[in-house]
Design a protein around this motif. Structure first.
Motif, mmCIF file in Angstrom:
data_model
loop_
_atom_site.group_PDB
_atom_site.id
_atom_site.type_symbol
_atom_site.label_atom_id
_atom_site.label_comp_id
_atom_site.label_asym_id
_atom_site.label_seq_id
_atom_site.Cartn_x
_atom_site.Cartn_y
_atom_site.Cartn_z
ATOM 1 N N TYR A 196 0.715 -1.209 0.060
ATOM 2 C CA TYR A 196 -0.123 0.104 -0.064
ATOM 3 C C TYR A 196 0.843 1.283 -0.114
ATOM 4 C CZ TYR A 196 0.943 -0.016 5.136
ATOM 5 O OH TYR A 196 1.779 -0.176 6.270
ATOM 6 N N GLN B 189 0.811 5.239 1.443
ATOM 7 C CA GLN B 189 0.237 5.845 2.400
ATOM 8 C C GLN B 189 0.956 7.547 2.594
ATOM 9 O OE1 GLN B 189 1.247 5.197 6.824
ATOM 10 N NE2 GLN B 189 -0.987 4.221 6.709
ATOM 11 N N GLU C 255 -4.719 6.301 2.629
ATOM 12 C CA GLU C 255 -3.973 4.946 2.072
ATOM 13 C C GLU C 255 -4.588 4.245 0.981
ATOM 14 O OE1 GLU C 255 -2.658 2.443 5.560
ATOM 15 O OE2 GLU C 255 -4.082 0.892 4.821
#
Length: 109
Positions: free
Chosen positions: A66, A68, A106
């Motif tokens: 991910y 962020q 995110e």
């Protein structure tokens, strides 16, 4: 504006279902005819951190990747609640209330 007007239908379009569930009790507890308003006297947002990361899923070997982004929002605001012939406020145009909020965005990659 939707929050200030206690407009549940508009709020449902703006926030997640879990956020809306947490907001509804406070909206329903407002005295009838009470109005909320915010006036901004300056807002500054800055990015404090950007990161790419991965995490193992609980109970498995699959990894989740991910991105962020952490932002800090500084604002000078005047908040007013009015109704039943009375008005209460936090801050004024000469001395607005200073607040700082941290937002984390995110997204899965």
């Amino acid at each position: 504006v939707a929050l200030a007007r206690a407009d549940e239908k508009s709020l449902a379009d703006l926030v997640t279902p879990s956020c809306l569930r947490s907001m509804l009790p406070a909206l329903k507890a407002r005295p009838r005819g009470q109005r909320h308003s915010w006036t901004s006297h300056g807002v500054t947002a800055s990015i404090k951190q950007i990161r790419l990361a991965h995490a193992k899923q609980t109970g498995g070997e699959e990894q989740r990747r991910y991105a962020q982004v952490t932002c800090v929002v500084d604002a000078a605001m005047v908040y007013e609640i009015s109704g039943a012939g009375e008005t209460a406020s936090t801050g004024s145009s000469e001395a607005p209330h200073q607040l700082c909020d941290v937002w984390v965005y995110e997204r899965a990659l």
